[in-house]
Design an enzyme around this catalytic site. Structure first.
Site, PDB file in Angstrom:
ATOM      1  N   CYS A 121     -13.129  -2.149  -0.455  1.00  0.00           N
ATOM      2  CA  CYS A 121     -12.137  -3.139  -0.863  1.00  0.00           C
ATOM      3  C   CYS A 121     -10.953  -3.147   0.115  1.00  0.00           C
ATOM      4  O   CYS A 121     -10.507  -4.215   0.566  1.00  0.00           O
ATOM      5  CB  CYS A 121     -11.679  -2.813  -2.293  1.00  0.00           C
ATOM      6  SG  CYS A 121     -10.571  -4.036  -3.002  1.00  0.00           S
ATOM      7  N   CYS A 122     -10.459  -1.959   0.481  1.00  0.00           N
ATOM      8  CA  CYS A 122      -9.339  -1.885   1.435  1.00  0.00           C
ATOM      9  C   CYS A 122      -9.748  -2.418   2.809  1.00  0.00           C
ATOM     10  O   CYS A 122      -8.937  -3.030   3.503  1.00  0.00           O
ATOM     11  CB  CYS A 122      -8.854  -0.439   1.577  1.00  0.00           C
ATOM     12  SG  CYS A 122      -7.726   0.109   0.288  1.00  0.00           S
ATOM     13  N   CYS A 209      -1.265  -2.346  -4.146  1.00  0.00           N
ATOM     14  CA  CYS A 209      -1.941  -3.297  -5.050  1.00  0.00           C
ATOM     15  C   CYS A 209      -1.842  -2.790  -6.492  1.00  0.00           C
ATOM     16  O   CYS A 209      -1.930  -1.586  -6.738  1.00  0.00           O
ATOM     17  CB  CYS A 209      -3.410  -3.397  -4.669  1.00  0.00           C
ATOM     18  SG  CYS A 209      -3.713  -3.995  -3.007  1.00  0.00           S
ATOM     19  N   CYS A 212      -4.393  -0.173  -7.986  1.00  0.00           N
ATOM     20  CA  CYS A 212      -4.480   1.156  -7.360  1.00  0.00           C
ATOM     21  C   CYS A 212      -3.125   1.858  -7.268  1.00  0.00           C
ATOM     22  O   CYS A 212      -2.957   2.792  -6.472  1.00  0.00           O
ATOM     23  CB  CYS A 212      -5.075   1.037  -5.961  1.00  0.00           C
ATOM     24  SG  CYS A 212      -6.719   0.316  -5.968  1.00  0.00           S
ATOM     25  N   CYS A 235      -5.147   3.784   2.789  1.00  0.00           N
ATOM     26  CA  CYS A 235      -5.973   2.575   2.652  1.00  0.00           C
ATOM     27  C   CYS A 235      -6.803   2.339   3.903  1.00  0.00           C
ATOM     28  O   CYS A 235      -7.763   1.572   3.883  1.00  0.00           O
ATOM     29  CB  CYS A 235      -5.096   1.365   2.370  1.00  0.00           C
ATOM     30  SG  CYS A 235      -3.942   0.979   3.698  1.00  0.00           S
TER      31      CYS A 235
HETATM   32  S1  SF4 Z   1      -5.394  -0.814  -2.592  1.00  0.00           S
HETATM   33 FE1  SF4 Z   1      -6.976  -1.082  -4.188  1.00  0.00          FE
HETATM   34  S2  SF4 Z   1      -7.013  -3.256  -4.724  1.00  0.00           S
HETATM   35 FE2  SF4 Z   1      -5.824  -3.030  -2.825  1.00  0.00          FE
HETATM   36  S3  SF4 Z   1      -7.267  -3.446  -1.197  1.00  0.00           S
HETATM   37 FE3  SF4 Z   1      -7.302  -1.215  -1.514  1.00  0.00          FE
HETATM   38  S4  SF4 Z   1      -8.886  -0.772  -3.082  1.00  0.00           S
HETATM   39 FE4  SF4 Z   1      -8.465  -3.004  -3.064  1.00  0.00          FE
END
Ligand code: SF4
Length: 245
Positions: A121-122, A209, A212, A235
Site C-alpha cells: 500500500c505504501c 494516513c 495507520c 513507509c
Molecule cells: S501509511 Fe497505511 S494507508 Fe497510508 S499508504 Fe501506507 S499502508 Fe497505506
C-alpha cells in the site's frame, strides 16, 4: 532533473554536511536555493519540523517548490491544515497523487490493503509517486530529524544517493532539521504562530494516513504510533534510495 556526479561530488557533500551541522537553518536552505533554485524542492507531510523549516524558507524569500504526498487517506484535519498553511504563507503546496485511486487499488489488490500488506500500500500510494516527483529534481529537502526514531538517528544534513543506475543519475537529499529536537521545533512553531495539525493537541506525535496512525505511549519514540501491530516503522520514502554514497 536529477544530478550528474560532476555537479555535486560525494566528497563535497560530506564536507558540506559537516559545515551545515553548525550553520543556521536559513544559511543551509539558502545554499540549496542559491545552487539549485527550483530544482530543489521541499517535501512535507506537515509534521512540526517541516513546518518550522518552510517558515524559515518563506521568511527568507526562498521560493522552493513545496509538495506533499496525498495518499487520499490523510486525516480530514491534515487536508484542512494544508489549506490553512497555504493561506498563512501565501503559497501553493502541490498534492502529488498516486497512479491508482482507492477504488482501483481495491479492485487490483483487495479492500483495505493497509491491513494485510501495508508495504504494498505504501509503495503504491507514497513511494512510486515520490519517485516520479524526484525524477524532475536535483535536491529533495525533508523535515527528517534524528530524534524521531532509531531508523533516523544517523541522518546527515546533506546526503547523496544513486537515483538512476542506468543513466548514472544521483539525487541530493537535504535534511536541514536533522539536528533539531522536538522541543525546539514546537517552541518555534508556537512563537511564530504557525498553523499546525490539531491532532497533535489530542496526543498524536507523528501523523500519517488515518488507517495507520495511532496514539503512541509517552515512553515510546515519536513514530511508535505508526503501523501499530506490524514490524513496519518506515513507509519506504526514506529508505528506498538505499545507502547514501
Ligand atoms: S501509511 Fe497505511 S494507508 Fe497510508 S499508504 Fe501506507 S499502508 Fe497505506
Amino acid at each position: 532533473m536529477s544530478l550528474r556526479i560532476d555537479e555535486l561530488s560525494s566528497t563535497e557533500v560530506k564536507t558540506l554536511a559537516d559545515e551545515f551541522e553548525t550553520a543556521p537553518l536559513q544559511d543551509v536552505l539558502a545554499w540549496a536555493w542559491g545552487r539549485f533554485g527550483s530544482l530543489a524542492a521541499i517535501g512535507t507531510s506537515f509534521q512540526g519540523a517541516g513546518l518550522a523549516m518552510i517558515d524559515h524558507a518563506v521568511k527568507a524569500g526562498l521560493k522552493f517548490p513545496i509538495f506533499t504526498l496525498d495518499t487520499n487517506l490523510l486525516f480530514p484535519e491534515t487536508y484542512e491544515l494544508k489549506q490553512r498553511l497555504e493561506a498563512h504563507w501565501g503559497i501553493s503546496i502541490e498534492a502529488v497523487q498516486p497512479d491508482l485511486t482507492l477504488d482501483q487499488q481495491a479492485a487490483e489488490n483487495g479492500p483495505e490493503l493497509w491491513k494485510k500488506a501495508p508495504d504494498t500500500c505504501c509503495t503504491i500510494r507514497k513511494v512510486l509517486p515520490l519517485q516520479r516527483k524526484l525524477a524532475g529534481l536535483s535536491v529533495w529537502i525533508t523535515g527528517v530529524r534524528r530524534q524521531q526514531s532509531d531508523t533516523r538517528d544517523k541522518t546527515r544534513i546533506l546526503e547523496l544517493y544513486r537515483f538512476d543506475d542506468l543513466r548514472e543519475l544521483f539525487i541530493a537529499k537535504m535534511n536541514p532539521m536533522a539536528n533539531w529536537d522536538r522541543d525546539a521545533v514546537w517552541a518555534y512553531i508556537k512563537a511564530n504562530g504557525i498553523p499546525y495539525n490539531p491532532l497533535h493537541d489530542r496526543g498524536y506525535r507523528s501523523i500519517g494516513c488515518w488507517p495507520c496512525t495511532h496514539l503512541a505511549g509517552s515512553g515510546e519514540n515519536e513514530r511508535a504510533g505508526r503501523w501499530t501491530g506490524f514490524e513496519k516503522t518506515e513507509c519506504g520514502i526514506h529508505t528506498f534510495l538505499g545507502e547514501s554514497i
